[in-house]
Design a protein around this motif. Structure first.
Motif, short mmCIF file in Angstrom:
data_model
loop_
_atom_site.label_atom_id
_atom_site.label_comp_id
_atom_site.label_asym_id
_atom_site.label_seq_id
_atom_site.Cartn_x
_atom_site.Cartn_y
_atom_site.Cartn_z
N THR A 52 0.84 -1.20 0.00
CA THR A 52 0.00 0.00 0.00
C THR A 52 0.88 1.25 0.00
O THR A 52 0.52 2.27 -0.59
N ARG A 53 2.04 1.14 0.62
CA ARG A 53 2.98 2.27 0.65
C ARG A 53 3.47 2.63 -0.75
O ARG A 53 3.75 3.79 -1.05
N THR A 54 3.58 1.62 -1.61
CA THR A 54 4.03 1.85 -2.98
C THR A 54 3.06 2.74 -3.74
O THR A 54 3.47 3.64 -4.48
N GLU A 56 1.05 4.92 -2.44
CA GLU A 56 1.21 6.26 -1.87
C GLU A 56 2.43 6.95 -2.46
O GLU A 56 2.40 8.12 -2.83
N GLU A 57 3.53 6.21 -2.58
CA GLU A 57 4.78 6.76 -3.11
C GLU A 57 4.64 7.15 -4.57
O GLU A 57 5.27 8.09 -5.05
N SER A 58 3.78 6.43 -5.30
CA SER A 58 3.59 6.71 -6.73
C SER A 58 2.89 8.04 -6.97
O SER A 58 3.00 8.62 -8.04
N GLU A 59 2.13 8.49 -5.98
CA GLU A 59 1.33 9.72 -6.07
C GLU A 59 0.25 9.64 -7.14
O GLU A 59 -0.27 10.65 -7.60
N LEU A 60 -0.10 8.41 -7.53
CA LEU A 60 -1.19 8.20 -8.49
C LEU A 60 -2.51 7.98 -7.75
O LEU A 60 -2.52 7.44 -6.64
N ALA A 92 -1.71 -5.23 0.58
CA ALA A 92 -1.02 -5.10 -0.71
C ALA A 92 -2.04 -5.02 -1.83
O ALA A 92 -3.20 -5.45 -1.67
N TYR A 93 -1.60 -4.46 -2.94
CA TYR A 93 -2.43 -4.37 -4.13
C TYR A 93 -1.84 -5.24 -5.22
O TYR A 93 -0.62 -5.31 -5.38
N ILE A 94 -2.72 -5.90 -5.97
CA ILE A 94 -2.30 -6.61 -7.17
C ILE A 94 -2.59 -5.65 -8.33
O ILE A 94 -3.72 -5.19 -8.50
N ILE A 95 -1.56 -5.33 -9.08
CA ILE A 95 -1.71 -4.30 -10.11
C ILE A 95 -1.41 -4.83 -11.50
O ILE A 95 -0.72 -5.83 -11.67
N ASP A 96 -1.96 -4.15 -12.48
CA ASP A 96 -1.59 -4.34 -13.88
C ASP A 96 -0.38 -3.45 -14.12
O ASP A 96 -0.50 -2.22 -14.22
N ARG A 97 0.81 -4.06 -14.18
CA ARG A 97 2.04 -3.27 -14.26
C ARG A 97 2.10 -2.43 -15.52
O ARG A 97 2.65 -1.31 -15.51
N SER A 98 1.56 -2.92 -16.61
CA SER A 98 1.59 -2.14 -17.85
C SER A 98 0.84 -0.83 -17.66
O SER A 98 1.35 0.25 -18.00
N GLN A 99 -0.37 -0.91 -17.13
CA GLN A 99 -1.16 0.29 -16.90
C GLN A 99 -0.51 1.21 -15.87
O GLN A 99 -0.48 2.43 -16.04
N PHE A 100 0.00 0.61 -14.81
CA PHE A 100 0.66 1.38 -13.75
C PHE A 100 1.84 2.17 -14.30
O PHE A 100 1.97 3.39 -14.06
N ASP A 101 2.69 1.50 -15.06
CA ASP A 101 3.87 2.16 -15.64
C ASP A 101 3.47 3.28 -16.59
O ASP A 101 4.09 4.35 -16.61
N ARG A 102 2.43 3.03 -17.37
CA ARG A 102 1.98 4.06 -18.32
C ARG A 102 1.46 5.29 -17.59
O ARG A 102 1.72 6.42 -18.01
#
Length: 400
Positions: A52-54, A56-60, A92-102
């Protein structure tokens, strides 16, 4: 012909590079981001579970890149013993890394960064950066930037070009996404330990929804007798928890994870961040949180450097203050746990299956700072020290 570039070039548009570029641009520093792939976020080389901290750190903003929320984990020993750790709230969150990175790189572009896809760093000699472009990939474009940030991953061209030291170890990973089977607890991940299962690391099952899961593992090639893919196929075929997954295979992913950061991550006009710098948690293989923290630190240092207030070596000091000790202790913990035999792992899991220890793990467990829970486990049950030899020695050394 060489062209002066009055700003910074960030090589690589993953989370660490995107966050570096965003913060540089926010400080009105001319920033060029080059990414050798034709799209950001592909190919995927990540299990896609972040703290979850990740986020927050992303600011998204929390958005549709989040596929699932996890509140617990079930850890399986080699002989089938298991312990379950959980909390009521999301861990924790399970994320779509492609979308997250974009979304991260979109934020950097909105802040003013210039993104060039299909542009590849060919060589960097500390003064001139050679780049190949999609329009003319047989020739190189040469520019002379003020600073270059190597955020170009495991095989970092920037790191190799100027002979900065490499990370201590590279793990090899494989992952298969499978759909069709009803998942018992979609808010739990499962971890599988054992030298026969995944020598030098561990395997996982990470649900993205009630019927789809990512089953993967990482191995230490120096300890393994076969490729990661073969260990994964064997695990899915034979493990009682996983062999029922005979449904539709959606996607295979492969990748390498660098652990154990090197002694130096800077040169006169160069900084390394993220996987290129080995800034990855040795206990979990996760590098998104650490990469973004170090990307922000790199941007602050570059800002001061271009203003004539400091040298780039300040970056090495500052990022280590934030994460260096944790990653160093994490490497010791990794070496300790990965050296245990299957019989020792069975005994360890059995000893951890104790209400008091489970409570300790639930209270102090932290994906990003695992040394906290390891210390508390030893405080609660000192007799476990024999399972934490290298880790304990390193920890005491740091404290003293």
């Amino acid at each position: 012909m060489e062209h002066e570039f009055d700003g910074a070039v960030v090589v690589g548009a993953g989370p660490s590079g995107a966050k570096t570029a965003e913060k540089l641009s926010e400080n009105n520093i001319k920033t060029l981001v080059i990414e050798e792939d034709n799209s950001v976020g592909n190919p995927v080389q990540c299990a896609g579970i972040v703290s979850t901290r990740t986020i927050e750190e992303s600011e998204l903003k929390k958005d549709n890149y989040i596929q699932n929320r996890v509140r617990g984990a079930k850890i399986h020993s080699p002989n089938g013993e298991s312990i379950e750790i959980s909390r009521p709230e999301t861990q924790a969150y399970i994320i779509d890394r492609s979308q997250f990175d974009r979304k991260l790189i979109e934020s950097a572009v909105q802040s003013g960064a210039n993104l060039k896809l299909g542009w590849r760093a060919v060589n960097w000699n500390g003064k001139t950066l050679e780049i190949s472009t999609p329009k003319n990939n047989t020739k190189t474009k040469k520019i002379k930037p003020k600073v270059v940030v190597g955020a170009d991953g495991v095989k970092s061209t920037i790191r190799r070009s100027i002979n900065l030291p490499r990370p201590q170890k590279y793990l090899s990973g494989a992952q298969l996404t499978i759909t069709g089977t009803e998942i018992e607890k979609p808010d739990f991940v499962e971890i599988f330990l054992g030298q026969k299962t995944a020598p030098g690391f561990f395997a996982w099952s990470i649900p993205t929804d009630r019927k789809t899961t990512r089953i993967g593992l990482c191995i230490d090639p120096e300890m393994a007798k076969k490729p990661a893919t073969e260990y994964l196929k064997n695990l899915i075929k034979n493990h009682p928890k996983l062999k029922k997954h005979k449904d539709k295979e959606l996607e295979w992913n492969y990748g390498a994870i660098p652990i154990g950061y090197p002694s130096k991550l800077y040169d006169k006009k160069t900084l390394l961040v993220g996987d290129a710098a080995g800034q990855v948690k040795p206990t979990t293989g996760g590098g998104v949180y650490t990469g973004m923290v170090c990307g922000k630190t790199a941007a602050k240092t570059i800002n001061r450097y271009l203003d004539g207030e400091t040298q780039l070596k300040e970056y090495d000091t500052n990022w280590r203050k934030k994460l260096g000790r944790e990653l160093k202790i994490g490497m010791s913990l990794h070496k300790t746990l990965c050296s245990l035999s299957d019989k020792e792992l069975d005994k360890l899991i059995k000893k951890l299956d104790n209400p008091k220890l489970i409570k300790t793990i639930e209270n102090y467990g932290d994906m990003d700072y695992p040394s906290k829970v390891a210390i508390e486990i030893l405080k609660t049950k000192p007799s476990l020290i024999k399972y934490f030899g290298v880790f304990t020695t390193k920890l005491l050394g740091d404290l003293l």
